[in-house]
Design an enzyme around this catalytic site. Structure first.
Site, mmCIF file in Angstrom:
data_model
loop_
_atom_site.group_PDB
_atom_site.id
_atom_site.type_symbol
_atom_site.label_atom_id
_atom_site.label_comp_id
_atom_site.label_asym_id
_atom_site.label_seq_id
_atom_site.Cartn_x
_atom_site.Cartn_y
_atom_site.Cartn_z
ATOM 1 N N LYS A 12 0.760 4.010 -2.763
ATOM 2 C CA LYS A 12 0.498 5.501 -2.365
ATOM 3 C C LYS A 12 1.904 6.418 -2.750
ATOM 4 C CE LYS A 12 -3.969 5.589 -0.736
ATOM 5 N NZ LYS A 12 -4.741 6.088 -1.549
ATOM 6 N N TYR A 18 0.902 -1.184 -0.047
ATOM 7 C CA TYR A 18 -0.108 0.023 0.061
ATOM 8 C C TYR A 18 0.824 1.106 0.195
ATOM 9 C CZ TYR A 18 -3.483 3.512 2.147
ATOM 10 O OH TYR A 18 -4.051 4.546 2.095
HETATM 11 N N1 LIG Z 1 -9.056 6.692 6.453
HETATM 12 C C1 LIG Z 1 -7.782 6.938 6.521
HETATM 13 O O1 LIG Z 1 -7.415 7.266 7.345
HETATM 14 C C2 LIG Z 1 -7.097 7.111 5.038
HETATM 15 C C3 LIG Z 1 -5.806 7.580 5.298
HETATM 16 C C4 LIG Z 1 -4.774 7.534 4.359
HETATM 17 C C5 LIG Z 1 -5.297 7.354 3.079
HETATM 18 N N2 LIG Z 1 -6.491 7.191 2.781
HETATM 19 C C6 LIG Z 1 -7.103 6.809 1.397
HETATM 20 O O2 LIG Z 1 -8.227 7.439 1.467
HETATM 21 C C7 LIG Z 1 -9.246 6.732 0.512
HETATM 22 C C8 LIG Z 1 -10.430 6.644 1.053
HETATM 23 O O3 LIG Z 1 -10.331 5.670 2.257
HETATM 24 P P1 LIG Z 1 -11.493 5.139 3.246
HETATM 25 O O4 LIG Z 1 -10.662 5.522 4.509
HETATM 26 O O5 LIG Z 1 -12.542 6.084 2.916
HETATM 27 O O6 LIG Z 1 -11.930 3.878 2.700
HETATM 28 P P2 LIG Z 1 -13.129 3.114 2.797
HETATM 29 O O7 LIG Z 1 -12.670 1.494 2.708
HETATM 30 O O8 LIG Z 1 -13.983 3.317 3.897
HETATM 31 O O9 LIG Z 1 -13.640 3.313 1.301
HETATM 32 C C9 LIG Z 1 -12.904 2.890 0.048
HETATM 33 C C10 LIG Z 1 -13.973 2.784 -1.015
HETATM 34 O O10 LIG Z 1 -13.448 2.406 -2.119
HETATM 35 C C11 LIG Z 1 -14.064 1.554 -2.874
HETATM 36 N N3 LIG Z 1 -13.325 0.600 -3.660
HETATM 37 C C12 LIG Z 1 -12.550 -0.271 -3.491
HETATM 38 N N4 LIG Z 1 -12.008 -0.981 -4.418
HETATM 39 C C13 LIG Z 1 -12.603 -0.242 -5.543
HETATM 40 C C14 LIG Z 1 -12.191 -0.308 -6.941
HETATM 41 N N5 LIG Z 1 -11.452 -1.271 -7.531
HETATM 42 N N6 LIG Z 1 -13.205 0.551 -7.724
HETATM 43 C C15 LIG Z 1 -13.613 1.664 -7.125
HETATM 44 N N7 LIG Z 1 -13.957 1.493 -5.811
HETATM 45 C C16 LIG Z 1 -13.288 0.816 -5.006
HETATM 46 C C17 LIG Z 1 -14.834 0.803 -1.586
HETATM 47 O O11 LIG Z 1 -16.055 0.111 -2.234
HETATM 48 C C18 LIG Z 1 -15.048 1.903 -0.670
HETATM 49 O O12 LIG Z 1 -16.538 2.410 -0.953
HETATM 50 C C19 LIG Z 1 -8.466 5.665 -0.069
HETATM 51 O O13 LIG Z 1 -7.726 5.946 -1.102
HETATM 52 C C20 LIG Z 1 -7.440 5.304 1.060
HETATM 53 O O14 LIG Z 1 -6.388 4.801 0.729
HETATM 54 C C21 LIG Z 1 -7.458 6.998 3.950
#
Ligand SMILES: NC(=O)c1ccc[n+]([C@@H]2O[C@H](COP(=O)([O-])OP(=O)(O)OC[C@H]3O[C@@H](n4cnc5c(N)ncnc54)[C@H](O)[C@@H]3O)[C@@H](O)[C@H]2O)c1
Length: 255
Positions: free
Chosen positions: A166, A162
Protein backbone atom coordinates in the site's frame (compact mmCIF):
# COMPACT_ATOMS: atom_id res chain seq x y z
CA UNK A 1 -28.31 11.64 -11.00
CA UNK A 2 -25.64 14.09 -9.94
CA UNK A 3 -25.52 17.73 -10.87
CA UNK A 4 -22.99 20.55 -11.24
CA UNK A 5 -19.57 19.80 -9.84
CA UNK A 6 -20.38 16.16 -9.17
CA UNK A 7 -22.32 15.28 -12.33
CA UNK A 8 -20.69 12.30 -14.07
CA UNK A 9 -23.21 12.06 -16.90
CA UNK A 10 -21.39 11.12 -20.10
CA UNK A 11 -18.38 9.70 -18.22
CA UNK A 12 -17.38 6.05 -18.10
CA UNK A 13 -15.73 4.29 -15.16
CA UNK A 14 -14.08 0.96 -14.49
CA UNK A 15 -13.85 -0.30 -10.92
CA UNK A 16 -11.72 -3.32 -9.97
CA UNK A 17 -12.54 -5.67 -7.11
CA UNK A 18 -16.13 -4.44 -7.17
CA UNK A 19 -17.88 -7.78 -6.80
CA UNK A 20 -17.85 -8.24 -3.03
CA UNK A 21 -21.30 -7.74 -1.51
CA UNK A 22 -20.69 -5.18 1.22
CA UNK A 23 -17.28 -4.22 -0.20
CA UNK A 24 -15.93 -0.77 -1.04
CA UNK A 25 -15.70 -1.45 -4.80
CA UNK A 26 -19.38 -2.35 -5.17
CA UNK A 27 -20.40 0.77 -3.21
CA UNK A 28 -18.10 2.96 -5.34
CA UNK A 29 -19.48 1.46 -8.57
CA UNK A 30 -23.03 2.20 -7.38
CA UNK A 31 -22.14 5.75 -6.30
CA UNK A 32 -20.43 6.57 -9.62
CA UNK A 33 -23.47 5.20 -11.49
CA UNK A 34 -25.78 7.25 -9.28
CA UNK A 35 -23.77 10.35 -10.23
CA UNK A 36 -24.44 9.49 -13.87
CA UNK A 37 -21.41 7.48 -15.02
CA UNK A 38 -21.63 4.29 -17.05
CA UNK A 39 -19.71 1.73 -15.00
CA UNK A 40 -17.84 -1.46 -15.86
CA UNK A 41 -17.94 -3.52 -12.68
CA UNK A 42 -15.03 -5.96 -12.54
CA UNK A 43 -13.85 -8.58 -10.09
CA UNK A 44 -11.80 -11.77 -10.03
CA UNK A 45 -15.21 -13.34 -9.36
CA UNK A 46 -17.05 -12.58 -12.61
CA UNK A 47 -20.42 -13.79 -11.34
CA UNK A 48 -20.20 -11.48 -8.34
CA UNK A 49 -19.32 -8.56 -10.63
CA UNK A 50 -22.28 -9.41 -12.87
CA UNK A 51 -24.62 -9.36 -9.86
CA UNK A 52 -23.40 -5.90 -8.81
CA UNK A 53 -23.86 -4.59 -12.37
CA UNK A 54 -27.35 -6.08 -12.46
CA UNK A 55 -28.17 -4.27 -9.21
CA UNK A 56 -27.01 -0.96 -10.69
CA UNK A 57 -29.13 -1.50 -13.81
CA UNK A 58 -32.14 -2.43 -11.68
CA UNK A 59 -31.74 0.93 -9.94
CA UNK A 60 -31.79 2.78 -13.27
CA UNK A 61 -28.03 3.13 -13.77
CA UNK A 62 -25.84 2.06 -16.67
CA UNK A 63 -23.47 -0.81 -15.97
CA UNK A 64 -21.85 -3.89 -17.44
CA UNK A 65 -19.41 -6.36 -15.94
CA UNK A 66 -16.26 -8.34 -16.65
CA UNK A 67 -14.28 -11.04 -14.88
CA UNK A 68 -10.89 -9.48 -14.14
CA UNK A 69 -8.02 -10.83 -12.09
CA UNK A 70 -5.88 -7.70 -11.88
CA UNK A 71 -2.76 -9.86 -11.86
CA UNK A 72 -3.56 -10.85 -15.45
CA UNK A 73 -2.37 -8.21 -17.91
CA UNK A 74 -4.35 -9.67 -20.83
CA UNK A 75 -7.57 -9.63 -18.82
CA UNK A 76 -6.86 -6.01 -17.80
CA UNK A 77 -6.41 -5.03 -21.45
CA UNK A 78 -9.69 -6.75 -22.39
CA UNK A 79 -11.61 -5.15 -19.52
CA UNK A 80 -10.32 -1.65 -20.31
CA UNK A 81 -11.34 -2.10 -23.95
CA UNK A 82 -14.79 -3.27 -22.84
CA UNK A 83 -15.16 -0.28 -20.50
CA UNK A 84 -14.17 2.12 -23.26
CA UNK A 85 -16.73 0.50 -25.57
CA UNK A 86 -19.38 1.17 -22.92
CA UNK A 87 -18.35 4.84 -23.11
CA UNK A 88 -18.25 5.24 -26.87
CA UNK A 89 -14.46 4.89 -26.98
CA UNK A 90 -13.44 6.74 -23.82
CA UNK A 91 -12.73 5.52 -20.28
CA UNK A 92 -12.69 8.55 -18.00
CA UNK A 93 -12.36 7.08 -14.52
CA UNK A 94 -10.31 4.09 -13.33
CA UNK A 95 -10.68 2.97 -9.72
CA UNK A 96 -7.95 0.51 -8.71
CA UNK A 97 -9.74 -1.00 -5.74
CA UNK A 98 -9.08 -4.78 -5.85
CA UNK A 99 -7.35 -5.93 -2.72
CA UNK A 100 -6.33 -8.77 -0.47
CA UNK A 101 -4.71 -9.11 2.91
CA UNK A 102 -2.55 -11.98 4.12
CA UNK A 103 -1.69 -11.06 7.70
CA UNK A 104 1.03 -12.69 9.77
CA UNK A 105 3.64 -11.43 12.20
CA UNK A 106 6.87 -10.68 10.38
CA UNK A 107 8.84 -13.88 11.17
CA UNK A 108 5.96 -15.92 9.78
CA UNK A 109 5.49 -14.04 6.50
CA UNK A 110 6.22 -16.22 3.50
CA UNK A 111 7.43 -15.37 0.02
CA UNK A 112 4.00 -16.45 -1.26
CA UNK A 113 1.96 -14.10 0.94
CA UNK A 114 4.42 -11.25 0.45
CA UNK A 115 4.21 -11.70 -3.32
CA UNK A 116 0.42 -12.02 -3.25
CA UNK A 117 -0.06 -8.57 -1.74
CA UNK A 118 2.35 -7.05 -4.26
CA UNK A 119 0.82 -8.91 -7.20
CA UNK A 120 -2.71 -7.73 -6.42
CA UNK A 121 -2.10 -4.18 -5.17
CA UNK A 122 1.02 -2.99 -6.98
CA UNK A 123 1.18 -5.14 -10.13
CA UNK A 124 -2.63 -5.13 -10.41
CA UNK A 125 -2.74 -1.33 -10.31
CA UNK A 126 0.13 -1.21 -12.81
CA UNK A 127 -1.65 -3.56 -15.24
CA UNK A 128 -5.05 -1.87 -15.05
CA UNK A 129 -3.63 1.64 -15.28
CA UNK A 130 -1.49 0.84 -18.33
CA UNK A 131 -4.47 -0.91 -19.90
CA UNK A 132 -6.81 2.04 -19.28
CA UNK A 133 -4.44 4.89 -20.16
CA UNK A 134 -4.88 4.83 -23.97
CA UNK A 135 -8.63 5.38 -23.47
CA UNK A 136 -8.42 8.12 -20.83
CA UNK A 137 -9.32 11.54 -22.26
CA UNK A 138 -6.86 14.43 -21.97
CA UNK A 139 -9.53 17.14 -21.67
CA UNK A 140 -9.38 17.31 -17.86
CA UNK A 141 -12.01 14.63 -17.21
CA UNK A 142 -9.54 11.75 -16.80
CA UNK A 143 -9.10 10.28 -13.32
CA UNK A 144 -7.04 7.45 -11.90
CA UNK A 145 -8.04 6.70 -8.34
CA UNK A 146 -5.91 4.24 -6.41
CA UNK A 147 -6.87 2.69 -3.11
CA UNK A 148 -4.21 2.72 -0.45
CA UNK A 149 -4.59 2.35 3.31
CA UNK A 150 -3.66 3.72 6.70
CA UNK A 151 -1.40 0.66 6.71
CA UNK A 152 0.68 2.27 3.97
CA UNK A 153 0.81 5.62 5.78
CA UNK A 154 1.41 4.64 9.39
CA UNK A 155 2.07 0.86 9.34
CA UNK A 156 -0.01 -1.89 10.88
CA UNK A 157 0.95 -4.76 13.16
CA UNK A 158 1.01 -8.10 11.35
CA UNK A 159 0.77 -6.47 7.91
CA UNK A 160 4.33 -5.76 6.73
CA UNK A 161 3.49 -7.26 3.31
CA UNK A 162 0.20 -5.37 2.84
CA UNK A 163 1.62 -2.12 4.28
CA UNK A 164 4.64 -2.26 1.97
CA UNK A 165 2.35 -2.82 -1.03
CA UNK A 166 0.00 0.00 0.00
CA UNK A 167 2.95 2.36 0.61
CA UNK A 168 4.18 1.35 -2.85
CA UNK A 169 0.88 2.56 -4.27
CA UNK A 170 1.47 5.99 -2.73
CA UNK A 171 4.76 6.35 -4.62
CA UNK A 172 3.02 5.00 -7.72
CA UNK A 173 0.27 7.61 -7.36
CA UNK A 174 2.62 10.57 -6.87
CA UNK A 175 5.02 9.66 -9.67
CA UNK A 176 2.23 8.96 -12.13
CA UNK A 177 0.48 12.20 -11.13
CA UNK A 178 3.64 14.08 -12.11
CA UNK A 179 3.90 12.21 -15.44
CA UNK A 180 0.24 12.58 -16.37
CA UNK A 181 -0.14 16.22 -15.33
CA UNK A 182 1.08 17.05 -18.83
CA UNK A 183 -1.94 15.13 -20.15
CA UNK A 184 -4.34 16.81 -17.75
CA UNK A 185 -5.14 13.46 -16.08
CA UNK A 186 -5.50 13.52 -12.29
CA UNK A 187 -4.00 10.67 -10.26
CA UNK A 188 -4.92 10.39 -6.59
CA UNK A 189 -5.25 7.82 -3.86
CA UNK A 190 -7.82 7.33 -1.13
CA UNK A 191 -7.07 5.64 2.16
CA UNK A 192 -10.45 4.34 3.33
CA UNK A 193 -11.67 2.65 6.45
CA UNK A 194 -14.97 0.80 6.28
CA UNK A 195 -16.94 -2.12 7.59
CA UNK A 196 -16.46 -4.67 4.79
CA UNK A 197 -15.71 -8.40 4.55
CA UNK A 198 -11.98 -7.47 4.65
CA UNK A 199 -12.27 -5.82 8.07
CA UNK A 200 -14.62 -8.36 9.66
CA UNK A 201 -12.00 -9.94 11.93
CA UNK A 202 -10.59 -6.66 13.27
CA UNK A 203 -14.14 -5.38 13.89
CA UNK A 204 -15.54 -8.47 15.58
CA UNK A 205 -12.67 -10.40 17.17
CA UNK A 206 -12.25 -9.15 20.74
CA UNK A 207 -8.46 -9.41 20.37
CA UNK A 208 -8.56 -6.46 17.92
CA UNK A 209 -11.96 -4.70 18.07
CA UNK A 210 -11.48 -2.38 21.07
CA UNK A 211 -7.97 -1.40 20.03
CA UNK A 212 -9.20 -0.55 16.52
CA UNK A 213 -12.07 1.55 17.88
CA UNK A 214 -9.63 3.45 20.12
CA UNK A 215 -7.73 4.50 16.99
CA UNK A 216 -10.85 6.00 15.31
CA UNK A 217 -11.60 9.50 16.66
CA UNK A 218 -15.20 9.38 15.36
CA UNK A 219 -15.63 6.15 17.40
CA UNK A 220 -17.58 4.24 14.79
CA UNK A 221 -17.08 2.25 11.61
CA UNK A 222 -18.53 3.67 8.39
CA UNK A 223 -20.30 1.46 5.90
CA UNK A 224 -18.86 1.41 2.38
CA UNK A 225 -21.64 3.65 1.02
CA UNK A 226 -20.59 6.43 3.42
CA UNK A 227 -17.03 6.55 2.09
CA UNK A 228 -18.03 6.15 -1.58
CA UNK A 229 -18.83 9.88 -1.83
CA UNK A 230 -15.12 10.70 -1.55
CA UNK A 231 -14.54 8.57 -4.65
CA UNK A 232 -17.27 10.50 -6.49
CA UNK A 233 -15.51 13.72 -5.47
CA UNK A 234 -12.15 12.49 -6.82
CA UNK A 235 -13.84 11.32 -10.03
CA UNK A 236 -15.68 14.59 -10.58
CA UNK A 237 -15.02 18.10 -11.87
CA UNK A 238 -14.82 19.18 -8.22
CA UNK A 239 -11.37 17.54 -8.16
CA UNK A 240 -10.12 19.12 -11.41
CA UNK A 241 -7.21 20.83 -9.54
CA UNK A 242 -6.36 17.92 -7.23
CA UNK A 243 -3.59 15.52 -8.20
CA UNK A 244 -0.92 13.44 -6.49
CA UNK A 245 -2.80 13.43 -3.18
CA UNK A 246 -3.63 10.78 -0.62
CA UNK A 247 -6.98 11.43 1.03
CA UNK A 248 -7.79 9.42 4.16
CA UNK A 249 -11.52 8.73 4.56
CA UNK A 250 -11.29 7.00 7.90
CA UNK A 251 -13.11 8.77 10.71
CA UNK A 252 -9.93 10.70 11.55
CA UNK A 253 -7.70 7.69 12.17
CA UNK A 254 -4.83 9.21 10.17
CA UNK A 255 -4.26 12.93 10.79
N1 LIG B 1 -12.13 -1.97 4.38
C1 LIG B 1 -11.20 -1.17 4.86
O1 LIG B 1 -11.32 -0.65 5.98
C2 LIG B 1 -10.00 -0.84 4.05
C3 LIG B 1 -9.00 -0.08 4.65
C4 LIG B 1 -7.91 0.31 3.89
C5 LIG B 1 -7.83 -0.08 2.58
N2 LIG B 1 -8.80 -0.85 2.03
C6 LIG B 1 -8.64 -1.23 0.64
O2 LIG B 1 -9.86 -1.00 -0.03
C7 LIG B 1 -9.99 -1.92 -1.12
C8 LIG B 1 -11.31 -2.64 -1.01
O3 LIG B 1 -11.33 -3.34 0.22
P1 LIG B 1 -12.66 -3.99 0.85
O4 LIG B 1 -12.59 -3.72 2.30
O5 LIG B 1 -13.85 -3.64 0.07
O6 LIG B 1 -12.27 -5.53 0.64
P2 LIG B 1 -13.17 -6.79 0.24
O7 LIG B 1 -12.36 -7.98 0.64
O8 LIG B 1 -14.53 -6.64 0.77
O9 LIG B 1 -13.21 -6.69 -1.34
C9 LIG B 1 -12.07 -6.88 -2.13
C10 LIG B 1 -12.50 -7.31 -3.51
O10 LIG B 1 -11.32 -7.50 -4.30
C11 LIG B 1 -11.50 -8.68 -5.07
N3 LIG B 1 -10.21 -9.22 -5.45
C12 LIG B 1 -9.30 -9.88 -4.69
N4 LIG B 1 -8.24 -10.24 -5.44
C13 LIG B 1 -8.49 -9.79 -6.70
C14 LIG B 1 -7.78 -9.86 -7.92
N5 LIG B 1 -6.58 -10.47 -8.01
N6 LIG B 1 -8.32 -9.27 -9.00
C15 LIG B 1 -9.51 -8.66 -8.95
N7 LIG B 1 -10.26 -8.59 -7.81
C16 LIG B 1 -9.73 -9.15 -6.71
C17 LIG B 1 -12.29 -9.61 -4.18
O11 LIG B 1 -12.95 -10.63 -4.95
C18 LIG B 1 -13.27 -8.64 -3.53
O12 LIG B 1 -14.44 -8.49 -4.30
C19 LIG B 1 -8.76 -2.83 -1.04
O13 LIG B 1 -7.76 -2.35 -1.90
C20 LIG B 1 -8.33 -2.68 0.39
O14 LIG B 1 -6.97 -3.00 0.57
C21 LIG B 1 -9.87 -1.25 2.73
Amino acid sequence: MGSGYFDLTGRTAMVTGAGAGGGIGAAVAAALAQAGAAVLVTDIDGDAAAAVAEGIRAGGGTADSAALDVGDRGAADAAAAKAAELGGGALHILVNNAGVTAPAMFPKLTDETFRLTFDVHVMGTFHCTQAALPYIPTDGTGRIINVTSAAGLTGTLGQVNYSAAKAGLIGFTKSLARELAAKNIMVNALAPLAATPMTETIRTNEKFAANMMNRIPLKRWAGPAEIAGAFVFMASDAASYVTGQVLPVDGGMVM
